[in-house]
Design a protein around this motif. Structure first.
Motif, PDB file in Angstrom:
ATOM      1  N   GLU A   1       9.648  -0.970   9.936  1.00 13.08           N
ATOM      2  CA  GLU A   1       9.321  -1.838   8.808  1.00 13.08           C
ATOM      3  C   GLU A   1       9.282  -1.007   7.528  1.00 13.08           C
ATOM      4  O   GLU A   1       8.967   0.171   7.567  1.00 13.08           O
ATOM      5  CB  GLU A   1       7.935  -2.457   8.992  1.00 13.08           C
ATOM      6  CG  GLU A   1       7.830  -3.389  10.164  1.00 13.08           C
ATOM      7  CD  GLU A   1       6.411  -3.928  10.313  1.00 13.08           C
ATOM      8  OE1 GLU A   1       6.148  -5.014   9.790  1.00 13.08           O
ATOM      9  OE2 GLU A   1       5.591  -3.239  10.935  1.00 13.08           O
TER      10      GLU A   1
ATOM     11  N   GLY B   1       7.806   0.714   4.395  1.00 15.12           N
ATOM     12  CA  GLY B   1       6.513   1.126   3.871  1.00 15.12           C
ATOM     13  C   GLY B   1       5.414   1.365   4.885  1.00 15.12           C
ATOM     14  O   GLY B   1       4.241   1.440   4.506  1.00 15.12           O
ATOM     15  N   THR B   2       5.742   1.504   6.138  1.00 12.69           N
ATOM     16  CA  THR B   2       4.700   1.753   7.141  1.00 12.69           C
ATOM     17  C   THR B   2       5.284   2.556   8.296  1.00 12.69           C
ATOM     18  O   THR B   2       6.413   3.023   8.234  1.00 12.69           O
ATOM     19  CB  THR B   2       4.068   0.432   7.627  1.00 12.69           C
ATOM     20  OG1 THR B   2       2.918   0.732   8.413  1.00 12.69           O
ATOM     21  CG2 THR B   2       5.039  -0.422   8.392  1.00 12.69           C
ATOM     22  N   ASP B   3       4.508   2.734   9.349  1.00 13.27           N
ATOM     23  CA  ASP B   3       4.986   3.463  10.519  1.00 13.27           C
ATOM     24  C   ASP B   3       4.630   2.695  11.788  1.00 13.27           C
ATOM     25  O   ASP B   3       4.000   1.640  11.737  1.00 13.27           O
ATOM     26  CB  ASP B   3       4.409   4.882  10.551  1.00 13.27           C
ATOM     27  CG  ASP B   3       2.894   4.912  10.596  1.00 13.27           C
ATOM     28  OD1 ASP B   3       2.296   4.174  11.410  1.00 13.27           O
ATOM     29  OD2 ASP B   3       2.291   5.671   9.826  1.00 13.27           O
TER      30      ASP B   3
ATOM     31  N   ARG C   1       0.972   1.548  12.412  1.00 11.44           N
ATOM     32  CA  ARG C   1       0.361   0.625  11.453  1.00 11.44           C
ATOM     33  C   ARG C   1       1.361  -0.460  11.045  1.00 11.44           C
ATOM     34  O   ARG C   1       1.793  -0.520   9.899  1.00 11.44           O
ATOM     35  CB  ARG C   1      -0.132   1.399  10.231  1.00 11.44           C
ATOM     36  CG  ARG C   1      -1.335   2.293  10.533  1.00 11.44           C
ATOM     37  CD  ARG C   1      -1.701   3.178   9.363  1.00 11.44           C
ATOM     38  NE  ARG C   1      -0.844   4.350   9.217  1.00 11.44           N
ATOM     39  CZ  ARG C   1      -0.926   5.445   9.963  1.00 11.44           C
ATOM     40  NH1 ARG C   1      -1.802   5.519  10.919  1.00 11.44           N
ATOM     41  NH2 ARG C   1      -0.130   6.461   9.753  1.00 11.44           N
ATOM     42  N   PRO C   2       1.726  -1.328  11.988  1.00  9.87           N
ATOM     43  CA  PRO C   2       2.711  -2.360  11.655  1.00  9.87           C
ATOM     44  C   PRO C   2       2.148  -3.367  10.654  1.00  9.87           C
ATOM     45  O   PRO C   2       0.948  -3.642  10.632  1.00  9.87           O
ATOM     46  CB  PRO C   2       2.995  -3.029  13.004  1.00  9.87           C
ATOM     47  CG  PRO C   2       1.775  -2.785  13.810  1.00  9.87           C
ATOM     48  CD  PRO C   2       1.238  -1.459  13.368  1.00  9.87           C
ATOM     49  N   ARG C   3       3.043  -3.887   9.839  1.00  5.59           N
ATOM     50  CA  ARG C   3       2.666  -4.950   8.905  1.00  5.59           C
ATOM     51  C   ARG C   3       2.938  -6.326   9.498  1.00  5.59           C
ATOM     52  O   ARG C   3       2.331  -7.310   9.073  1.00  5.59           O
ATOM     53  CB  ARG C   3       3.435  -4.798   7.598  1.00  5.59           C
ATOM     54  CG  ARG C   3       2.970  -3.616   6.792  1.00  5.59           C
ATOM     55  CD  ARG C   3       3.624  -3.630   5.430  1.00  5.59           C
ATOM     56  NE  ARG C   3       3.075  -2.538   4.658  1.00  5.59           N
ATOM     57  CZ  ARG C   3       3.678  -1.983   3.639  1.00  5.59           C
ATOM     58  NH1 ARG C   3       4.854  -2.422   3.254  1.00  5.59           N
ATOM     59  NH2 ARG C   3       3.119  -1.001   2.988  1.00  5.59           N
TER      60      ARG C   3
ATOM     61  N   ARG D   1       0.702  -6.464  14.700  1.00  7.32           N
ATOM     62  CA  ARG D   1      -0.765  -6.442  14.743  1.00  7.32           C
ATOM     63  C   ARG D   1      -1.240  -7.874  14.924  1.00  7.32           C
ATOM     64  O   ARG D   1      -0.604  -8.812  14.465  1.00  7.32           O
ATOM     65  CB  ARG D   1      -1.356  -5.782  13.502  1.00  7.32           C
ATOM     66  CG  ARG D   1      -1.031  -6.455  12.201  1.00  7.32           C
ATOM     67  CD  ARG D   1      -1.545  -5.599  11.032  1.00  7.32           C
ATOM     68  NE  ARG D   1      -0.947  -6.058   9.807  1.00  7.32           N
ATOM     69  CZ  ARG D   1      -1.525  -6.900   8.972  1.00  7.32           C
ATOM     70  NH1 ARG D   1      -2.722  -7.356   9.198  1.00  7.32           N
ATOM     71  NH2 ARG D   1      -0.907  -7.290   7.876  1.00  7.32           N
TER      72      ARG D   1
END
Length: 180
Positions: free
Chosen positions: A137, A139-141, A144-146, A179
């Motif tokens: 995604e 801007g994340t890893d 830490r999924p959005r 998440r």
């Protein structure tokens, strides 16, 4: 220094990987140039049993357990086509987790989980189940999924944006990183 396998299952996996090198190498440049997906490589990986590397032998797989041997086999595939190797690696990462879940369910005597996991492992070993990862995604890893999964009356609603989905043209199951 060349990596060498350390287990019998690893030797089988590496031998299968080495059988694919020349054919994959012969197609890699054209796929890179055309921006096309090497579908035929995955047809061959399904037939050879490489996709079932982590499925237990009694369920039709290779019974691979060693991360070192996994890496060794992927390195061999990359000699032919690095794009195919990384895509298969994503499937193998997920199937390794499924194999670990099966071992855990067996040790806990969880009959429902055993049946579910054995069914998936059999399908993977038979070449009927190819799993792709949808973890990337902007801007994340991975940790830490959005992408959000929200419980609704009918089940779940999933909302998010993935940049790419490794191996999606040939997969028949998508593993989502979300998440809740």
């Amino acid at each position: 220094m060349e990596l060498t396998s350390t287990t019998e299952a690893g030797r089988r996996f590496v031998a299968i990987a080495e059988e694919h090198i020349e054919a994959f190498r012969g197609r890699a440049n054209a796929h890179d140039r055309d921006g096309s997906f090497p579908t035929e490589n995955f047809d061959e990986l399904l037939k050879s049993g490489a996709v079932g590397a982590f499925a237990p032998e009694e369920l039709g797989g290779l019974g691979l357990d060693s991360i070192h041997d996994w890496t060794t086999g992927i390195e061999r595939l990359a000699r032919g086509d690095a794009s195919t190797a990384i895509a298969l690696n994503m499937h193998l990462g997920i199937s390794r987790t499924l194999a670990q879940s099966l071992r855990s369910a067996r040790s806990n005597g969880d009959a429902d989980s055993i049946a579910r996991s054995e069914g998936m492992m059999r399908a993977i070993a038979a070449g009927d189940l190819l799993i792709c990862a949808t973890a990337t995604e902007p801007g994340t890893d991975f940790l830490r999924p959005r992408t959000q999964a929200t419980r609704i009356e009918e089940g779940w609603s999933i909302s998010g944006r993935k940049i790419f989905v490794t191996m999606s043209p040939v997969a028949n199951l998508y593993a989502l990183n979300v998440r809740a």
